[in-house]
Design a protein around this motif. Structure first.
Motif, PDB file in Angstrom:
ATOM      1  N   GLN A   1       0.831  -1.203   0.000  1.00 31.08           N
ATOM      2  CA  GLN A   1       0.000   0.000   0.000  1.00 31.08           C
ATOM      3  C   GLN A   1       0.868   1.257   0.000  1.00 31.08           C
ATOM      4  O   GLN A   1       0.620   2.201  -0.765  1.00 31.08           O
ATOM      5  CB  GLN A   1      -0.921  -0.010   1.224  1.00 31.08           C
ATOM      6  N   LYS A   2       1.880   1.282   0.835  1.00 28.63           N
ATOM      7  CA  LYS A   2       2.769   2.454   0.914  1.00 28.63           C
ATOM      8  C   LYS A   2       3.569   2.611  -0.376  1.00 28.63           C
ATOM      9  O   LYS A   2       3.795   3.735  -0.844  1.00 28.63           O
ATOM     10  CB  LYS A   2       3.708   2.317   2.119  1.00 28.63           C
ATOM     11  N   TYR A   3       4.000   1.500  -0.950  1.00 28.70           N
ATOM     12  CA  TYR A   3       4.770   1.562  -2.191  1.00 28.70           C
ATOM     13  C   TYR A   3       3.924   2.161  -3.307  1.00 28.70           C
ATOM     14  O   TYR A   3       4.398   3.007  -4.086  1.00 28.70           O
ATOM     15  CB  TYR A   3       5.247   0.158  -2.573  1.00 28.70           C
ATOM     16  N   ALA A   4       2.653   1.740  -3.376  1.00 25.23           N
ATOM     17  CA  ALA A   4       1.751   2.266  -4.409  1.00 25.23           C
ATOM     18  C   ALA A   4       1.486   3.757  -4.203  1.00 25.23           C
ATOM     19  O   ALA A   4       1.360   4.521  -5.172  1.00 25.23           O
ATOM     20  CB  ALA A   4       0.445   1.486  -4.394  1.00 25.23           C
ATOM     21  N   GLU A   5       1.407   4.195  -2.951  1.00 25.20           N
ATOM     22  CA  GLU A   5       1.169   5.609  -2.659  1.00 25.20           C
ATOM     23  C   GLU A   5       2.352   6.476  -3.091  1.00 25.20           C
ATOM     24  O   GLU A   5       2.165   7.635  -3.500  1.00 25.20           O
ATOM     25  CB  GLU A   5       0.936   5.794  -1.154  1.00 25.20           C
ATOM     26  N   ASN A   6       3.563   5.900  -3.027  1.00 31.03           N
ATOM     27  CA  ASN A   6       4.766   6.688  -3.284  1.00 31.03           C
ATOM     28  C   ASN A   6       5.347   6.500  -4.684  1.00 31.03           C
ATOM     29  O   ASN A   6       6.361   7.130  -5.020  1.00 31.03           O
ATOM     30  CB  ASN A   6       5.848   6.337  -2.249  1.00 31.03           C
ATOM     31  N   ASN A   7       4.734   5.640  -5.476  1.00 31.25           N
ATOM     32  CA  ASN A   7       5.267   5.393  -6.820  1.00 31.25           C
ATOM     33  C   ASN A   7       4.119   5.384  -7.822  1.00 31.25           C
ATOM     34  O   ASN A   7       3.260   4.493  -7.806  1.00 31.25           O
ATOM     35  CB  ASN A   7       6.014   4.052  -6.854  1.00 31.25           C
ATOM     36  N   LYS A   8       4.106   6.359  -8.697  1.00 30.93           N
ATOM     37  CA  LYS A   8       3.006   6.523  -9.643  1.00 30.93           C
ATOM     38  C   LYS A   8       2.994   5.431 -10.716  1.00 30.93           C
ATOM     39  O   LYS A   8       2.003   5.259 -11.430  1.00 30.93           O
ATOM     40  CB  LYS A   8       3.090   7.890 -10.307  1.00 30.93           C
ATOM     41  N   HIS A   9       4.088   4.697 -10.850  1.00 33.20           N
ATOM     42  CA  HIS A   9       4.166   3.643 -11.870  1.00 33.20           C
ATOM     43  C   HIS A   9       3.606   2.312 -11.373  1.00 33.20           C
ATOM     44  O   HIS A   9       3.495   1.367 -12.154  1.00 33.20           O
ATOM     45  CB  HIS A   9       5.623   3.422 -12.307  1.00 33.20           C
ATOM     46  N   PHE A  10       3.276   2.249 -10.090  1.00 33.01           N
ATOM     47  CA  PHE A  10       2.887   0.970  -9.480  1.00 33.01           C
ATOM     48  C   PHE A  10       1.454   1.046  -8.954  1.00 33.01           C
ATOM     49  O   PHE A  10       1.093   1.971  -8.228  1.00 33.01           O
ATOM     50  CB  PHE A  10       3.846   0.618  -8.333  1.00 33.01           C
ATOM     51  N   LYS A  11       0.655   0.044  -9.322  1.00 33.38           N
ATOM     52  CA  LYS A  11      -0.718  -0.048  -8.852  1.00 33.38           C
ATOM     53  C   LYS A  11      -0.950  -1.444  -8.279  1.00 33.38           C
ATOM     54  O   LYS A  11      -0.483  -2.437  -8.845  1.00 33.38           O
ATOM     55  CB  LYS A  11      -1.699   0.212 -10.007  1.00 33.38           C
ATOM     56  N   VAL A  12      -1.652  -1.526  -7.152  1.00 35.42           N
ATOM     57  CA  VAL A  12      -1.900  -2.823  -6.528  1.00 35.42           C
ATOM     58  C   VAL A  12      -3.394  -3.036  -6.315  1.00 35.42           C
ATOM     59  O   VAL A  12      -4.129  -2.098  -5.956  1.00 35.42           O
ATOM     60  CB  VAL A  12      -1.129  -2.948  -5.189  1.00 35.42           C
ATOM     61  N   ASN A  13      -3.852  -4.259  -6.554  1.00 25.92           N
ATOM     62  CA  ASN A  13      -5.235  -4.670  -6.308  1.00 25.92           C
ATOM     63  C   ASN A  13      -5.220  -5.838  -5.324  1.00 25.92           C
ATOM     64  O   ASN A  13      -4.543  -6.844  -5.566  1.00 25.92           O
ATOM     65  CB  ASN A  13      -5.894  -5.128  -7.613  1.00 25.92           C
ATOM     66  N   PHE A  14      -5.952  -5.688  -4.223  1.00 25.76           N
ATOM     67  CA  PHE A  14      -6.016  -6.743  -3.212  1.00 25.76           C
ATOM     68  C   PHE A  14      -7.313  -7.526  -3.388  1.00 25.76           C
ATOM     69  O   PHE A  14      -8.393  -6.935  -3.457  1.00 25.76           O
ATOM     70  CB  PHE A  14      -5.947  -6.150  -1.805  1.00 25.76           C
ATOM     71  N   ILE A  15      -7.201  -8.848  -3.438  1.00 28.04           N
ATOM     72  CA  ILE A  15      -8.383  -9.702  -3.600  1.00 28.04           C
ATOM     73  C   ILE A  15      -8.414 -10.687  -2.443  1.00 28.04           C
ATOM     74  O   ILE A  15      -7.656 -11.667  -2.417  1.00 28.04           O
ATOM     75  CB  ILE A  15      -8.357 -10.456  -4.947  1.00 28.04           C
ATOM     76  N   ASP A  16      -9.257 -10.415  -1.465  1.00 32.23           N
ATOM     77  CA  ASP A  16      -9.448 -11.298  -0.312  1.00 32.23           C
ATOM     78  C   ASP A  16     -10.581 -12.264  -0.649  1.00 32.23           C
ATOM     79  O   ASP A  16     -11.752 -11.874  -0.693  1.00 32.23           O
ATOM     80  CB  ASP A  16      -9.779 -10.470   0.931  1.00 32.23           C
ATOM     81  N   THR A  17     -10.249 -13.536  -0.879  1.00 33.79           N
ATOM     82  CA  THR A  17     -11.255 -14.489  -1.345  1.00 33.79           C
ATOM     83  C   THR A  17     -12.252 -14.900  -0.269  1.00 33.79           C
ATOM     84  O   THR A  17     -13.225 -15.589  -0.563  1.00 33.79           O
ATOM     85  CB  THR A  17     -10.574 -15.753  -1.914  1.00 33.79           C
ATOM     86  N   THR A  18     -12.017 -14.467   0.979  1.00 34.77           N
ATOM     87  CA  THR A  18     -13.011 -14.756   2.018  1.00 34.77           C
ATOM     88  C   THR A  18     -14.173 -13.766   1.978  1.00 34.77           C
ATOM     89  O   THR A  18     -15.252 -14.046   2.509  1.00 34.77           O
ATOM     90  CB  THR A  18     -12.369 -14.710   3.423  1.00 34.77           C
ATOM     91  N   THR A  19     -13.957 -12.622   1.344  1.00 38.18           N
ATOM     92  CA  THR A  19     -15.011 -11.600   1.278  1.00 38.18           C
ATOM     93  C   THR A  19     -15.319 -11.155  -0.151  1.00 38.18           C
ATOM     94  O   THR A  19     -16.275 -10.417  -0.373  1.00 38.18           O
ATOM     95  CB  THR A  19     -14.598 -10.356   2.093  1.00 38.18           C
ATOM     96  N   MET A  20     -14.519 -11.598  -1.109  1.00 32.63           N
ATOM     97  CA  MET A  20     -14.682 -11.161  -2.499  1.00 32.63           C
ATOM     98  C   MET A  20     -14.711 -12.373  -3.426  1.00 32.63           C
ATOM     99  O   MET A  20     -14.309 -13.473  -3.038  1.00 32.63           O
ATOM    100  CB  MET A  20     -13.529 -10.234  -2.909  1.00 32.63           C
ATOM    101  N   ASP A  21     -15.163 -12.164  -4.644  1.00 36.97           N
ATOM    102  CA  ASP A  21     -15.115 -13.218  -5.657  1.00 36.97           C
ATOM    103  C   ASP A  21     -13.657 -13.494  -6.030  1.00 36.97           C
ATOM    104  O   ASP A  21     -12.805 -12.615  -5.923  1.00 36.97           O
ATOM    105  CB  ASP A  21     -15.884 -12.797  -6.910  1.00 36.97           C
ATOM    106  N   ARG A  22     -13.420 -14.690  -6.473  1.00 38.03           N
ATOM    107  CA  ARG A  22     -12.069 -15.051  -6.897  1.00 38.03           C
ATOM    108  C   ARG A  22     -11.633 -14.193  -8.085  1.00 38.03           C
ATOM    109  O   ARG A  22     -12.448 -13.755  -8.887  1.00 38.03           O
ATOM    110  CB  ARG A  22     -11.993 -16.524  -7.272  1.00 38.03           C
ATOM    111  N   LEU A  23     -10.342 -13.999  -8.174  1.00 35.86           N
ATOM    112  CA  LEU A  23      -9.773 -13.177  -9.234  1.00 35.86           C
ATOM    113  C   LEU A  23     -10.000 -13.829 -10.600  1.00 35.86           C
ATOM    114  O   LEU A  23      -9.722 -15.020 -10.787  1.00 35.86           O
ATOM    115  CB  LEU A  23      -8.272 -13.002  -8.999  1.00 35.86           C
ATOM    116  N   THR A  24     -10.514 -13.051 -11.526  1.00 35.11           N
ATOM    117  CA  THR A  24     -10.634 -13.493 -12.918  1.00 35.11           C
ATOM    118  C   THR A  24     -10.204 -12.335 -13.825  1.00 35.11           C
ATOM    119  O   THR A  24     -10.167 -11.179 -13.399  1.00 35.11           O
ATOM    120  CB  THR A  24     -12.069 -13.893 -13.291  1.00 35.11           C
ATOM    121  N   PHE A  25      -9.897 -12.688 -15.050  1.00 41.49           N
ATOM    122  CA  PHE A  25      -9.556 -11.672 -16.049  1.00 41.49           C
ATOM    123  C   PHE A  25     -10.481 -11.795 -17.258  1.00 41.49           C
ATOM    124  O   PHE A  25     -10.089 -11.514 -18.382  1.00 41.49           O
ATOM    125  CB  PHE A  25      -8.094 -11.818 -16.474  1.00 41.49           C
ATOM    126  N   ASP A  26     -11.720 -12.228 -16.981  1.00 47.16           N
ATOM    127  CA  ASP A  26     -12.687 -12.454 -18.060  1.00 47.16           C
ATOM    128  C   ASP A  26     -12.975 -11.172 -18.839  1.00 47.16           C
ATOM    129  O   ASP A  26     -13.218 -11.213 -20.043  1.00 47.16           O
ATOM    130  CB  ASP A  26     -13.986 -13.024 -17.493  1.00 47.16           C
TER     131      ASP A  26
END
Length: 414
Positions: free
Chosen positions: A346-371
């Motif tokens: 999270q801190k790295y993404a805040e301090n670097n405009k070239h980096f983006k992170v997406n968090f997927i917690d499968t206990t509360t969210m759907d599984r990651l797909t790229f459909d």
């Protein structure tokens, strides 16, 4: 990932074996089924030579197959193929008419009995090896190496029951001798010398940091600098009473070579004990590095996909330097305790405009797909995590583009 050199090596070796047996002159006239049986048997013993050679973790072979996970995949398939050839060889021998089996001597008869014994040994040990998920790693490792016994018995069978004189200096005799010697030495090397010769970097555990409820990061201070590039992994041995001393693979999550960090999640008996029992100043030794997740060789635009503790090779790269590549990370985990390094990301993404992170917690969210996700052209994809997850995404991306640049790492060596 390209494995063409490794596949070509296997193909040429097996084809060469078949051609040498086919072109060789037997010591007596053979029935066609008997001749075919010899060719099949010769290919089987050549296959097991390759099985033992691939188990040595040779760096040249690792490069040819582009990663140890590929080496071990072909190691497994070759063992199954060779066992199938052994059984086929035996069945063909049974089909040879009794009057066409040639001159039999007491030595031939004994060698044939040894052949049956080798066949049963291969069947039993390979069947056990294929049940790896039900065995402790240490038990599987030693049972797996017992394959040397049926291999040695099989070599005796080949030399003393064959209708070809393999002791003569002929192309077939030379090939059989070379492969038999290398196969046997490879097996003996892994049994008796590998751990003494390859684990040359030693050190101590000088830091222990809990990473949630089920993971720990170890700081290892080594006696001399360990060269590696970010994204690679090592085999680690821990010398502490109560912990298994067999080497296990772990990704390097950071360090400068004199100190390296590894993150260990409690997934099995060994890693659970490490998480709860590891002590400071425990002696360790490491071997490697392995792996081909070289982020610097990818395109400027990259997609990273990490599952659970598979985040560690990505962390190693991010901690080494501020990246100027356009990176989007998808980090999937099961529950907040599984999300190691989340705050750092999270801190790295805040301090670097070239980096983006997406968090997927499968206990509360759907599984990651790229459909509904379109991968831009000239984009490199890097994956690390559970084997099932990695295979799923590789299949998905390749179904949409056959020439996509995909790089991945999984730690499945059973």
């Amino acid at each position: 990932m390209k494995t063409y050199k490794g596949m070509l090596f296997i193909f040429i070796t097996m084809l060469g074996s078949a051609l040498l047996w086919y072109c060789a002159t037997p010591i007596e006239t053979l029935h066609e089924l008997n001749r075919l049986s010899h060719i099949i048997g010769g290919m089987a013993i050549t296959g097991f030579f390759l099985v033992f050679l691939l188990a040595t973790r040779n760096k040249i072979l690792e490069r040819w197959f582009h990663g140890l996970e590929h080496v071990y995949k072909y190691h497994k398939y070759l063992a199954i193929l060779s066992l199938g050839l052994v059984i086929l060889h035996s069945q063909l021998q049974d089909l040879v008419p009794h009057g066409d089996k040639g001159i039999e001597t007491p030595l031939n008869e004994l060698a044939k009995k040894f052949g049956e014994l080798a066949q049963y040994g291969f069947i039993g040990l390979i069947a056990i090896a294929l049940l790896a998920k039900f065995l402790k790693y240490e038990h599987w490792r030693y049972i797996h190496r017992l394959l040397l016994l049926p291999y040695a018995i099989g070599l005796y069978h080949v030399y003393f029951s064959s209708k070809y004189d393999l002791f003569q200096v002929t192309p077939l005799g030379i090939f059989t001798a070379i492969t038999a010697i290398i196969g046997t030495m490879s097996a003996l090397y892994m049994l008796t010398m590998y751990q003494d010769m390859r684990f040359k970097h030693t050190g101590n555990v000088t830091g222990i940091r809990k990473m949630g409820a089920s993971a720990v990061e170890l700081e290892l201070t080594l006696d001399r600098k360990f060269p590696y590039h970010h994204g690679q992994y090592i085999f680690l041995k821990i010398f502490q009473d109560g912990l298994e001393k067999a080497p296990h693979p772990f990704s390097i999550s950071g360090g400068d070579g004199h100190k390296i960090f590894v993150s260990i999640k409690a997934l099995g008996d060994f890693t659970k004990k490490v998480n709860t029992q590891i002590q400071l100043q425990t002696q360790v030794s490491i071997e490697g590095p392995y792996g081909h997740l070289n982020f610097d060789k990818g395109y400027q635009q990259q997609i990273w996909i990490a599952g659970g503790v598979g985040i560690t090779p990505f962390i190693s790269y991010l901690q080494s330097q501020p990246t100027d590549r356009e990176i989007e990370l998808f980090y999937t985990f099961r529950g907040e305790n599984d999300a190691i390094y989340k705050i750092f990301l999270q801190k790295y993404a805040e301090n670097n405009k070239h980096f983006k992170v997406n968090f997927i917690d499968t206990t509360t969210m759907d599984r990651l797909t790229f459909d509904h996700y379109s991968v831009p052209v000239h984009t490199s994809i890097f994956l690390c995590g559970p084997e099932k997850m990695v295979k799923y995404f590789i299949k998905h991306f390749k179904s949409n583009s056959s020439d996509i640049d995909i790089n991945y790492e999984t730690f499945k060596f059973k």
